[in-house]
Design an enzyme around this catalytic site. Structure first.
Site, PDB file in Angstrom:
ATOM      1  CE  LYS A 128      -3.506  -2.748   0.094  1.00  0.00           C
ATOM      2  NZ  LYS A 128      -3.706  -3.286   1.169  1.00  0.00           N
TER       3      LYS A 128
ATOM      4  N   GLY B 118      -8.472  -4.301   5.846  1.00  0.00           N
ATOM      5  CA  GLY B 118      -9.187  -4.936   6.663  1.00  0.00           C
ATOM      6  C   GLY B 118      -8.814  -4.613   7.956  1.00  0.00           C
TER       7      GLY B 118
ATOM      8  CD  GLU C 159      -3.506   7.038   4.241  1.00  0.00           C
ATOM      9  OE1 GLU C 159      -3.233   6.548   2.833  1.00  0.00           O
ATOM     10  OE2 GLU C 159      -4.652   6.770   4.319  1.00  0.00           O
TER      11      GLU C 159
ATOM     12  CB  ILE D 299     -10.118  11.534   5.556  1.00  0.00           C
ATOM     13  CG1 ILE D 299      -9.227  11.630   5.186  1.00  0.00           C
ATOM     14  CG2 ILE D 299     -11.865  12.804   5.526  1.00  0.00           C
ATOM     15  CD1 ILE D 299      -8.599  12.849   4.448  1.00  0.00           C
TER      16      ILE D 299
ATOM     17  CG  HIS E  74     -14.649   2.392   1.055  1.00  0.00           C
ATOM     18  ND1 HIS E  74     -13.985   1.620   1.567  1.00  0.00           N
ATOM     19  CD2 HIS E  74     -14.523   2.171  -0.446  1.00  0.00           C
ATOM     20  CE1 HIS E  74     -13.700   1.050   0.616  1.00  0.00           C
ATOM     21  NE2 HIS E  74     -14.004   1.330  -0.072  1.00  0.00           N
TER      22      HIS E  74
ATOM     23  CD  GLU F 273     -11.005   0.077  -1.611  1.00  0.00           C
ATOM     24  OE1 GLU F 273     -10.548  -1.247  -1.311  1.00  0.00           O
ATOM     25  OE2 GLU F 273      -9.677   1.313  -0.126  1.00  0.00           O
TER      26      GLU F 273
ATOM     27  NE  ARG G 266     -11.339  -8.321  -3.609  1.00  0.00           N
ATOM     28  CZ  ARG G 266     -10.693  -7.214  -3.445  1.00  0.00           C
ATOM     29  NH1 ARG G 266      -9.440  -7.277  -2.794  1.00  0.00           N
ATOM     30  NH2 ARG G 266     -11.574  -6.566  -2.290  1.00  0.00           N
TER      31      ARG G 266
ATOM     32  CB  VAL H 220     -17.803  -8.919  -2.622  1.00  0.00           C
ATOM     33  CG1 VAL H 220     -19.153  -9.354  -1.891  1.00  0.00           C
ATOM     34  CG2 VAL H 220     -17.119 -10.069  -2.023  1.00  0.00           C
TER      35      VAL H 220
ATOM     36  NE  ARG I  34     -20.169  -6.855   0.580  1.00  0.00           N
ATOM     37  CZ  ARG I  34     -19.238  -7.247   0.738  1.00  0.00           C
ATOM     38  NH1 ARG I  34     -18.451  -8.212   1.372  1.00  0.00           N
ATOM     39  NH2 ARG I  34     -17.872  -6.810  -0.189  1.00  0.00           N
TER      40      ARG I  34
HETATM   41  C1  MV4 Z   1      -8.606   5.852   5.839  1.00  0.00           C
HETATM   42  C2  MV4 Z   1      -9.461   6.601   6.970  1.00  0.00           C
HETATM   43  C3  MV4 Z   1      -9.547   8.109   7.715  1.00  0.00           C
HETATM   44  N1  MV4 Z   1      -8.265   8.453   6.880  1.00  0.00           N
HETATM   45  N2  MV4 Z   1      -7.460   6.902   6.314  1.00  0.00           N
HETATM   46  C4  MV4 Z   1     -10.062   1.522   6.924  1.00  0.00           C
HETATM   47  C5  MV4 Z   1     -10.290   0.394   5.820  1.00  0.00           C
HETATM   48  C6  MV4 Z   1      -8.670   1.011   5.386  1.00  0.00           C
HETATM   49  N3  MV4 Z   1      -9.372   0.226   4.001  1.00  0.00           N
HETATM   50  C7  MV4 Z   1      -9.260   1.956   4.942  1.00  0.00           C
HETATM   51  N4  MV4 Z   1      -9.782   2.581   6.286  1.00  0.00           N
HETATM   52  C8  MV4 Z   1      -9.733   3.376   6.638  1.00  0.00           C
HETATM   53  N5  MV4 Z   1      -8.483   4.567   6.064  1.00  0.00           N
HETATM   54  C9  MV4 Z   1      -7.676   7.741   6.378  1.00  0.00           C
HETATM   55  N6  MV4 Z   1      -6.442   8.104   5.668  1.00  0.00           N
HETATM   56  C10 MV4 Z   1     -10.580   6.170   7.595  1.00  0.00           C
HETATM   57  C11 MV4 Z   1     -11.021   4.634   7.325  1.00  0.00           C
HETATM   58  C12 MV4 Z   1     -12.140   4.296   8.009  1.00  0.00           C
HETATM   59  C13 MV4 Z   1     -11.589   3.353   9.406  1.00  0.00           C
HETATM   60  C14 MV4 Z   1     -10.284   3.480  10.133  1.00  0.00           C
HETATM   61  C15 MV4 Z   1     -10.490   3.412  11.359  1.00  0.00           C
HETATM   62  C16 MV4 Z   1     -11.748   2.237  12.336  1.00  0.00           C
HETATM   63  C17 MV4 Z   1     -12.689   2.594  10.908  1.00  0.00           C
HETATM   64  C18 MV4 Z   1     -12.786   2.774  10.301  1.00  0.00           C
HETATM   65  C19 MV4 Z   1     -14.283   2.132   9.183  1.00  0.00           C
HETATM   66  C20 MV4 Z   1     -14.199   3.082   7.661  1.00  0.00           C
HETATM   67  C21 MV4 Z   1     -13.286   3.459   7.222  1.00  0.00           C
END
Ligand code: MV4
Length: 446
Positions: free
Chosen positions: A116, A164, A200, A203, A208, A275, A292, A295, A338
């Protein structure tokens, strides 16, 4: 042209891939573990081969067994579905050295996007907007703290090999930084054997939103619009929809163009997803690329009329994309719920077991992707997702109403499911108004 495809997966996605293969006149081979002997995918495929015990490491994740199964059945290609070996670059190389086509991108892209922090670096160089943060990998907390202080708090520390939610920590201020960085890093070391981290800006309450893209061998890349996947619990998506209720037309256009730019920058081939996090002011930032099929791909199929699995297979056979960007039209609105074998009343505890009654909803614009049948015994060894209820309506309101009718109709006897919980979300004011962000489910459960 492929004569035969081996499907290196199980459950509803294996069934989905078998159906698409049949539509293209291609024969199919199912592989299955001992506990999946009576699974639907083994019944629908032209041939089936047992590849070992229930433990995925000894069957669905065992590369040599799957390659051997492809060789003995004379399969031309392998479709990996999602999970299991779908993003394993070693497996892609192994397919190649055995002269079997892997239906997906090449191994170097899987590696580049699987890491990543490397993916971030690649996208920064391609002038794709990423979340403000570190440019290079970070290995120790002192180094990390310097960068976090420059970014400004709150920040989020993430593992390069993560996904995840593993190896991830939100840090509110400098005092907490060292402790939380080390926790995230240790988690990453244990889970992925990798101590590479990145940072990062955090945010707050983002949406998402991801963009589906398709690329062929000839450098053509198109996007098929976005999916809003903000409704998730413990980093597991629960509801996805297309298009997003939140984006305006201008942001949508920019997001699509940005996704195509990102995919072109890595010469992307096959189906992929870019994403983004979208903040309250509609600023969007790249976070990850999935190499990939996902889902939630059906919601994109429902609003574009494009069969993504057929496209994947065609692309792997060396065909050109079957349409141009101008020919992509987003029509109406689609929602996917789901359905998991789990008990929402007991902290969503998995609830495997025998299906004693089954009725799947139907009607105009209602689709169910599943491998369930009455009498089927859901094994405890795999993911708890047992079905996807997908609806298509002329607008979002109609889609929500249609989902309610579909979920009311659904009967899955003998086990607990999250269907009623999903139904309650369809009646939730915040959801209906299109204001649910990634914190929605956690707040709802509190
Ligand atoms: C973040 C974020 C806020 N700011 N990145 C969660 C899954 C992964 N694919 C990316 N995720 C996040 N990335 C930045 N810069 C918020 C999430 C996030 C999250 C983070 C901590 C706890 C629960 C979360 C639920 C959804 C998204």
């Amino acid at each position: 042209m492929f004569n035969k495809i081996l499907i290196a997966n199980r459950g509803e996605i294996a069934v989905r891939i078998i159906r698409a293969s049949k539509l293209l006149g291609i024969k199919t081979v199912a592989v299955y573990s001992e506990v999946d002997k009576n699974s639907l995918h083994t019944e629908l495929a032209d041939e089936k081969i047992c590849i070992g015990p229930s433990n995925p490491k000894e069957s669905y994740l065992d590369m040599n067994k799957i390659i051997t199964a492809a060789l003995v059945t004379n399969s031309d290609a392998i479709h990996p579905g999602f999970g299991f070996l779908s993003e394993n670059s070693k497996f892609v190389n192994l397919c190649k050295s055995n002269n079997i086509k892997f239906i997906g991108p090449n191994s170097s892209i899987i590696d580049a996007m699987g890491n990543k922090s490397k993916a971030r670096e690649t996208m920064i160089n391609a002038r794709v907007s990423v979340v403000p943060g570190s440019q290079n990998p970070i290995y120790d907390s002192e180094e990390g703290k310097k960068i976090a202080n420059e970014i400004g708090y709150p920040v989020i520390v993430k593992a390069s090999s993560g996904g995840g939610g593993k190896g991830m920590r939100i840090v509110e201020d400098e005092i907490k930084f060292t402790r939380l960085f080390n926790l995230a890093q240790n988690e990453s070391l244990n889970a992925f054997n990798d101590n590479t981290m990145y940072i990062e800006k955090y945010i707050k309450n983002p949406k998402h939103i991801e963009v589906q893209i398709l690329g062929d061998k000839y450098g053509n890349v198109i996007h098929l619009g976005e999916r809003d996947c903000s409704i998730q619990r413990m980093h597991q998506k629960m509801i996805e929809e297309a298009p997003s209720a939140f984006l305006n037309e201008e942001t949508r256009q920019k997001l699509g163009q940005c996704a195509v730019k990102a995919a072109k920058a890595v010469n992307y081939e096959n189906a992929g997803t870019i994403e983004f996090l979208v903040d309250e002011n509609s600023n969007f930032y790249f976070i990850e690329m999935n190499t990939r099929i996902q889902v939630e791909h059906p919601v994109t199929e429902m609003v574009t009329g494009i069969d993504l699995i057929k496209e994947q297979i065609r692309i792997a056979m060396g065909e050109k994309l079957s349409l141009s960007q101008e020919e992509v039209r987003i029509k109406g609105h689609s929602i996917e719920c789901r359905i998991n074998a789990e008990n929402p009343a007991n902290n969503f505890m998995p609830s495997p077991g025998k299906i004693t009654a089954l009725h799947l909803p139907g009607g105009y614009g209602v689709r169910v992707d599943t491998a369930l049948y009455n009498g089927y015994k859901i094994p405890p060894n795999y993911d708890s997702m047992i079905a996807k209820v997908i609806v298509h309506g002329s607008n979002r309101k109609e889609a929500i109403e249609k989902m309610k009718v579909a979920l009311e109709e659904l009967v899955v006897g003998g086990i607990k499911t999250n269907a009623n919980f999903q139904y309650s979300i369809m009646n939730n004011k915040t959801y209906i108004e299109g204001n649910a962000n990634t914190g929605f489910i956690a707040e709802l459960l509190e």
